[in-house]
Design a protein around this motif. Structure first.
Motif, PDB file in Angstrom:
ATOM      1  N   GLU A  18      -4.784  30.346  -6.070  1.00  0.00           N
ATOM      2  CA  GLU A  18      -6.087  29.875  -5.605  1.00  0.00           C
ATOM      3  C   GLU A  18      -6.662  28.817  -6.545  1.00  0.00           C
ATOM      4  OE1 GLU A  18     -10.596  31.474  -4.639  1.00  0.00           O
ATOM      5  OE2 GLU A  18      -9.315  32.503  -6.081  1.00  0.00           O
ATOM      6  N   VAL A  19      -6.650  29.097  -7.846  1.00  0.00           N
ATOM      7  CA  VAL A  19      -7.231  28.124  -8.774  1.00  0.00           C
ATOM      8  C   VAL A  19      -6.382  26.848  -8.806  1.00  0.00           C
ATOM      9  CG1 VAL A  19      -8.355  29.888 -10.155  1.00  0.00           C
ATOM     10  CG2 VAL A  19      -6.042  29.176 -10.750  1.00  0.00           C
ATOM     11  N   GLN A  20      -5.069  26.983  -8.643  1.00  0.00           N
ATOM     12  CA  GLN A  20      -4.214  25.800  -8.583  1.00  0.00           C
ATOM     13  C   GLN A  20      -4.544  24.967  -7.341  1.00  0.00           C
ATOM     14  OE1 GLN A  20      -1.619  24.753 -10.865  1.00  0.00           O
ATOM     15  NE2 GLN A  20      -1.916  22.912  -9.624  1.00  0.00           N
ATOM     16  N   ALA A  21      -4.760  25.652  -6.216  1.00  0.00           N
ATOM     17  CA  ALA A  21      -5.117  24.948  -4.987  1.00  0.00           C
ATOM     18  C   ALA A  21      -6.489  24.282  -5.108  1.00  0.00           C
ATOM     19  CB  ALA A  21      -5.096  25.911  -3.801  1.00  0.00           C
ATOM     20  N   THR A  22      -7.418  24.941  -5.804  1.00  0.00           N
ATOM     21  CA  THR A  22      -8.737  24.344  -6.017  1.00  0.00           C
ATOM     22  C   THR A  22      -8.634  23.080  -6.854  1.00  0.00           C
ATOM     23  OG1 THR A  22      -9.731  26.558  -5.941  1.00  0.00           O
ATOM     24  CG2 THR A  22     -11.070  24.773  -6.823  1.00  0.00           C
ATOM     25  N   ARG A  23      -7.853  23.158  -7.931  1.00  0.00           N
ATOM     26  CA  ARG A  23      -7.648  21.970  -8.765  1.00  0.00           C
ATOM     27  C   ARG A  23      -6.997  20.852  -7.957  1.00  0.00           C
ATOM     28  NH1 ARG A  23      -3.022  18.829  -9.721  1.00  0.00           N
ATOM     29  NH2 ARG A  23      -3.373  17.611 -11.626  1.00  0.00           N
ATOM     30  N   ASP A  24      -5.986  21.191  -7.163  1.00  0.00           N
ATOM     31  CA  ASP A  24      -5.301  20.170  -6.363  1.00  0.00           C
ATOM     32  C   ASP A  24      -6.249  19.503  -5.379  1.00  0.00           C
ATOM     33  OD1 ASP A  24      -3.016  20.812  -7.711  1.00  0.00           O
ATOM     34  OD2 ASP A  24      -2.135  22.009  -6.101  1.00  0.00           O
ATOM     35  N   TYR A  25      -7.173  20.268  -4.831  1.00  0.00           N
ATOM     36  CA  TYR A  25      -8.100  19.707  -3.856  1.00  0.00           C
ATOM     37  C   TYR A  25      -9.070  18.727  -4.514  1.00  0.00           C
ATOM     38  CZ  TYR A  25     -11.696  19.377  -0.264  1.00  0.00           C
ATOM     39  OH  TYR A  25     -12.590  18.903   0.654  1.00  0.00           O
ATOM     40  N   PHE A  26      -9.626  19.117  -5.668  1.00  0.00           N
ATOM     41  CA  PHE A  26     -10.543  18.211  -6.364  1.00  0.00           C
ATOM     42  C   PHE A  26      -9.828  16.951  -6.849  1.00  0.00           C
ATOM     43  CE2 PHE A  26     -13.215  22.102  -7.068  1.00  0.00           C
ATOM     44  CZ  PHE A  26     -14.308  21.645  -6.358  1.00  0.00           C
ATOM     45  N   VAL A  27      -8.605  17.096  -7.318  1.00  0.00           N
ATOM     46  CA  VAL A  27      -7.839  15.920  -7.742  1.00  0.00           C
ATOM     47  C   VAL A  27      -7.515  15.040  -6.538  1.00  0.00           C
ATOM     48  CG1 VAL A  27      -5.645  15.163  -8.733  1.00  0.00           C
ATOM     49  CG2 VAL A  27      -6.914  17.020  -9.801  1.00  0.00           C
ATOM     50  N   ALA A  28      -7.231  15.651  -5.387  1.00  0.00           N
ATOM     51  CA  ALA A  28      -6.954  14.871  -4.178  1.00  0.00           C
ATOM     52  C   ALA A  28      -8.171  14.063  -3.757  1.00  0.00           C
ATOM     53  CB  ALA A  28      -6.507  15.794  -3.050  1.00  0.00           C
ATOM     54  N   LEU A  29      -9.360  14.648  -3.858  1.00  0.00           N
ATOM     55  CA  LEU A  29     -10.573  13.893  -3.550  1.00  0.00           C
ATOM     56  C   LEU A  29     -10.748  12.709  -4.508  1.00  0.00           C
ATOM     57  CD1 LEU A  29     -13.230  16.652  -2.749  1.00  0.00           C
ATOM     58  CD2 LEU A  29     -12.159  15.059  -1.157  1.00  0.00           C
ATOM     59  N   ALA A  30     -10.482  12.962  -5.795  1.00  0.00           N
ATOM     60  CA  ALA A  30     -10.585  11.871  -6.769  1.00  0.00           C
ATOM     61  C   ALA A  30      -9.549  10.787  -6.481  1.00  0.00           C
ATOM     62  CB  ALA A  30     -10.406  12.421  -8.184  1.00  0.00           C
ATOM     63  N   GLN A  31      -8.353  11.203  -6.054  1.00  0.00           N
ATOM     64  CA  GLN A  31      -7.310  10.236  -5.727  1.00  0.00           C
ATOM     65  C   GLN A  31      -7.689   9.419  -4.490  1.00  0.00           C
ATOM     66  OE1 GLN A  31      -4.326   9.524  -7.447  1.00  0.00           O
ATOM     67  NE2 GLN A  31      -4.410   7.813  -6.020  1.00  0.00           N
ATOM     68  N   LEU A  32      -8.342  10.038  -3.524  1.00  0.00           N
ATOM     69  CA  LEU A  32      -8.792   9.309  -2.338  1.00  0.00           C
ATOM     70  C   LEU A  32      -9.838   8.262  -2.721  1.00  0.00           C
ATOM     71  CD1 LEU A  32      -8.781   8.897   0.720  1.00  0.00           C
ATOM     72  CD2 LEU A  32     -10.473  10.739   0.897  1.00  0.00           C
ATOM     73  N   GLU A  33     -10.776   8.638  -3.601  1.00  0.00           N
ATOM     74  CA  GLU A  33     -11.758   7.667  -4.072  1.00  0.00           C
ATOM     75  C   GLU A  33     -11.072   6.532  -4.826  1.00  0.00           C
ATOM     76  OE1 GLU A  33     -14.518   9.872  -6.385  1.00  0.00           O
ATOM     77  OE2 GLU A  33     -15.659  10.600  -4.658  1.00  0.00           O
ATOM     78  N   ARG A  34     -10.060   6.877  -5.608  1.00  0.00           N
ATOM     79  CA  ARG A  34      -9.339   5.839  -6.354  1.00  0.00           C
ATOM     80  C   ARG A  34      -8.602   4.893  -5.408  1.00  0.00           C
ATOM     81  NH1 ARG A  34      -8.069   2.115  -8.076  1.00  0.00           N
ATOM     82  NH2 ARG A  34      -6.711   1.522  -9.809  1.00  0.00           N
ATOM     83  N   ALA A  35      -8.002   5.446  -4.367  1.00  0.00           N
ATOM     84  CA  ALA A  35      -7.247   4.620  -3.430  1.00  0.00           C
ATOM     85  C   ALA A  35      -8.167   3.709  -2.622  1.00  0.00           C
ATOM     86  CB  ALA A  35      -6.427   5.500  -2.489  1.00  0.00           C
ATOM     87  N   LEU A  36      -9.346   4.213  -2.240  1.00  0.00           N
ATOM     88  CA  LEU A  36     -10.281   3.414  -1.453  1.00  0.00           C
ATOM     89  C   LEU A  36     -11.074   2.434  -2.306  1.00  0.00           C
ATOM     90  CD1 LEU A  36     -11.685   6.135   0.978  1.00  0.00           C
ATOM     91  CD2 LEU A  36     -10.198   4.221   1.580  1.00  0.00           C
ATOM     92  N   GLY A  37     -11.225   2.757  -3.580  1.00  0.00           N
ATOM     93  CA  GLY A  37     -12.009   1.892  -4.450  1.00  0.00           C
ATOM     94  C   GLY A  37     -13.495   2.146  -4.370  1.00  0.00           C
ATOM     95  N   ARG A  38     -13.915   3.257  -3.812  1.00  0.00           N
ATOM     96  CA  ARG A  38     -15.334   3.585  -3.709  1.00  0.00           C
ATOM     97  C   ARG A  38     -15.465   5.091  -3.493  1.00  0.00           C
ATOM     98  NH1 ARG A  38     -13.889   1.191   1.122  1.00  0.00           N
ATOM     99  NH2 ARG A  38     -14.017   2.547   2.969  1.00  0.00           N
ATOM    100  N   ALA A  39     -16.673   5.595  -3.687  1.00  0.00           N
ATOM    101  CA  ALA A  39     -16.930   7.015  -3.468  1.00  0.00           C
ATOM    102  C   ALA A  39     -16.893   7.337  -1.982  1.00  0.00           C
ATOM    103  CB  ALA A  39     -18.297   7.396  -4.058  1.00  0.00           C
ATOM    104  N   VAL A  40     -16.412   8.530  -1.663  1.00  0.00           N
ATOM    105  CA  VAL A  40     -16.338   8.967  -0.269  1.00  0.00           C
ATOM    106  C   VAL A  40     -17.513   9.891   0.022  1.00  0.00           C
ATOM    107  CG1 VAL A  40     -13.837   8.734  -0.157  1.00  0.00           C
ATOM    108  CG2 VAL A  40     -14.820  10.892  -0.872  1.00  0.00           C
ATOM    109  N   PRO A  41     -18.085   9.827   1.233  1.00  0.00           N
ATOM    110  CA  PRO A  41     -19.204  10.719   1.574  1.00  0.00           C
ATOM    111  C   PRO A  41     -18.706  12.144   1.770  1.00  0.00           C
ATOM    112  CG  PRO A  41     -18.567   9.400   3.475  1.00  0.00           C
ATOM    113  CD  PRO A  41     -17.762   8.885   2.328  1.00  0.00           C
ATOM    114  N   VAL A  42     -19.356  13.096   1.100  1.00  0.00           N
ATOM    115  CA  VAL A  42     -18.957  14.499   1.201  1.00  0.00           C
ATOM    116  C   VAL A  42     -20.198  15.351   1.423  1.00  0.00           C
ATOM    117  CG1 VAL A  42     -16.906  14.242  -0.254  1.00  0.00           C
ATOM    118  CG2 VAL A  42     -19.098  14.818  -1.304  1.00  0.00           C
ATOM    119  N   VAL A  43     -19.977  16.560   1.909  1.00  0.00           N
ATOM    120  CA  VAL A  43     -21.020  17.559   2.083  1.00  0.00           C
ATOM    121  C   VAL A  43     -20.422  18.907   1.719  1.00  0.00           C
ATOM    122  CG1 VAL A  43     -20.475  17.967   4.527  1.00  0.00           C
ATOM    123  CG2 VAL A  43     -22.780  18.467   3.657  1.00  0.00           C
ATOM    124  N   GLN A  44     -21.237  19.764   1.125  1.00  0.00           N
ATOM    125  CA  GLN A  44     -20.773  21.096   0.730  1.00  0.00           C
ATOM    126  C   GLN A  44     -20.634  21.984   1.972  1.00  0.00           C
ATOM    127  OE1 GLN A  44     -19.975  20.149  -2.865  1.00  0.00           O
ATOM    128  NE2 GLN A  44     -19.997  22.343  -2.509  1.00  0.00           N
TER     129      GLN A  44
END
Length: 466
Positions: free
Chosen positions: A423-449
């Motif tokens: 679970e914690v590994q999957a949580t880390r992977d998800y947050f890193v994936a979001l950061a990678q998406l922002e890096r690939a797009l070159g801007r912050a992505v809109p998110v909601v909790q």
């Protein structure tokens, strides 16, 4: 949550607290860590130095278009003159005739000021200036690209450290559970309700958890050192990471936009600017085939004192001007070679630009797919943790009532532990994936909790707008 509280305690105790005062402890959220890396990181310092160097190149390229003014002061001592002894004896020789001229004076002082203005160079100066400005733009865009790289690297390292901290917390908690179960088995064995085999099994199970704690502690220390390296912190600096993987309300940030649009990467703009720079450099190379026109004026003052010092000597004034047209006739194919090299540089820049666009499109597609994968896996792992904890509880109850063996309890604990780790590994992977998406797009992505359970079946990042 228990994991969060234990993680914070372990983070505070991991540093050399005995050697550092509590006031020296650095406490950083993930946003604070990114800000510090952008302000003090080595990569950003190098990027800012590159921009400063590019500004200097622009000034240097602009200088030929401005007047060039130089000054000089020259003293000449003539130890022997070719006119000495000529013209006979008696003091009327040529050396006496030329004693107040540069040809025969023993001491000569010359003060000269010269100004030159380039009038036309076949467009070479303008093209060189445009190329330098494009280079400065490239350096500035590369600095922005470096900022995006540093931001992603810091977030990745931060989440890695948070992951290792959670793994350490889980390992310590699992060791405590095994030790608590060992104490219970010891009481059962003393009361005669459990066999010696159960006691030996519980002892081995508890001992097997200790290496996992040591390994988790080492992994956590290494992960924190990586964070310190990116933040330019000393290795012995106490550091507390304030942002944890889990949230109190069991929610995760979810991308809310159906379409995120195309990438807006500074690196792509830098590739375009590099092509423009190479186009201007090609014009510079071609301009060497054209003549240059310039005007020059020279003003000088000359004195020929009888001694070394010019004080009190009479200075003679001179002032002239000239217009010069210089044109190449044959330079050994040097210009043709420069033109060919400039064309090759332009073709290379165009190919690298096209390749950069294709790579960024691929990175965006991969990042979007990874966010979907990591989010679905996280939701599944969360459910598995609940099932593992429930199975461990039932195994303990069954063992207490004599309906299960020590091996059943051990297996249930291992399964529950692995579920928590996943679970914690999957949580880390998800947050890193979001950061990678922002890096690939070159801007912050809109998110909601969103609660994890509500996004388990949402495909392709399509969520309802908040």
């Amino acid at each position: 949550m228990r994991y969060t509280m234990m993680f914070s305690v372990l983070v505070g105790l991991a540093g050399p607290a005995a050697a550092q005062a509590p006031t020296d402890t650095v406490r950083l959220t993930i946003d604070d860590a990114v800000h510090r890396a952008l302000e003090q990181g080595v990569d950003m310092r190098l990027a800012r130095a590159a921009v400063l160097s590019a500004n200097g190149q622009v000034r240097e390229a602009f200088s030929p278009a401005l007047p060039q003014v130089t000054g000089s002061l020259t003293y000449t001592r003539q130890f022997a003159s070719i006119y000495s002894g000529l013209g006979g004896s008696g003091g009327g020789g040529l050396d006496t005739l030329f004693k107040n001229t540069p040809f025969g004076a023993p001491n000569a002082w010359n003060l000269q000021l010269q100004a030159t203005q380039l009038l036309w160079s076949g467009g070479k100066v303008g093209a060189a200036l445009a190329a330098a400005q494009s280079f400065r733009q490239v350096a500035s865009l590369q600095q922005a690209e470096t900022e995006a790289d540093v931001t992603f690297q810091v977030k990745q390292a931060y989440w890695n450290a948070a992951l290792q901290g959670r793994l350490l917390t889980i390992a310590v908690d699992n060791l405590e559970q095994a030790q608590q179960h060992l104490r219970e088995v010891q009481l059962y064995q003393q009361a005669g309700t459990r066999a010696e085999y159960d006691l030996l099994r519980a002892q081995v199970d508890a001992a097997n958890q200790e290496p996992a704690v040591v390994a988790a502690r080492n992994g956590y220390d290494i992960a924190r050192l990586e964070v310190k390296r990116l933040l330019n912190l000393p290795a012995d600096q106490p550091l507390v990471l304030m942002t944890t993987l889990d949230s109190p309300d069991a929610t995760i940030p979810v991308v809310v936009a159906d379409s995120l649009g195309g990438p807006d990467r500074p690196g792509l703009a830098a590739a375009d600017a590099t092509v423009r720079e190479e186009e201007q450099l090609l014009k510079v190379a071609r301009a060497d085939r054209w003549p240059t026109l310039s005007v020059t004026t020279t003003y000088n003052e000359q004195a020929f004192p009888s001694n070394v010092s010019p004080v009190g000597a009479q200075f003679l004034r001179g002032w002239n001007g000239e217009v010069k047209l210089s044109f190449p006739i044959f330079v050994g194919f040097r210009t043709a070679g420069k033109v060919e090299q400039a064309r090759a540089g332009l073709a290379r820049a165009q190919a690298q630009r096209d390749q950069a666009y294709r790579q960024v499109d691929l990175q965006v597609a991969q990042a979007r797919a990874e966010v979907d994968r990591a989010r679905a896996l996280l939701a599944a792992r969360r459910q598995t943790v609940r099932q593992g904890q429930r199975a461990l509880h039932l195994a303990g109850v069954r063992y207490t009532n004599g309906m299960a063996t020590q091996l059943d309890v051990s297996d249930a604990r291992v399964a529950a532990l692995q579920a928590q780790v996943n679970e914690v590994q999957a949580t880390r992977d998800y947050f890193v994936a979001l950061a990678q998406l922002e890096r690939a797009l070159g801007r912050a992505v809109p998110v909601v909790q969103r609660p994890i359970e509500q996004v388990a079946a949402a495909p392709n990042m399509k969520e309802a707008q908040p």
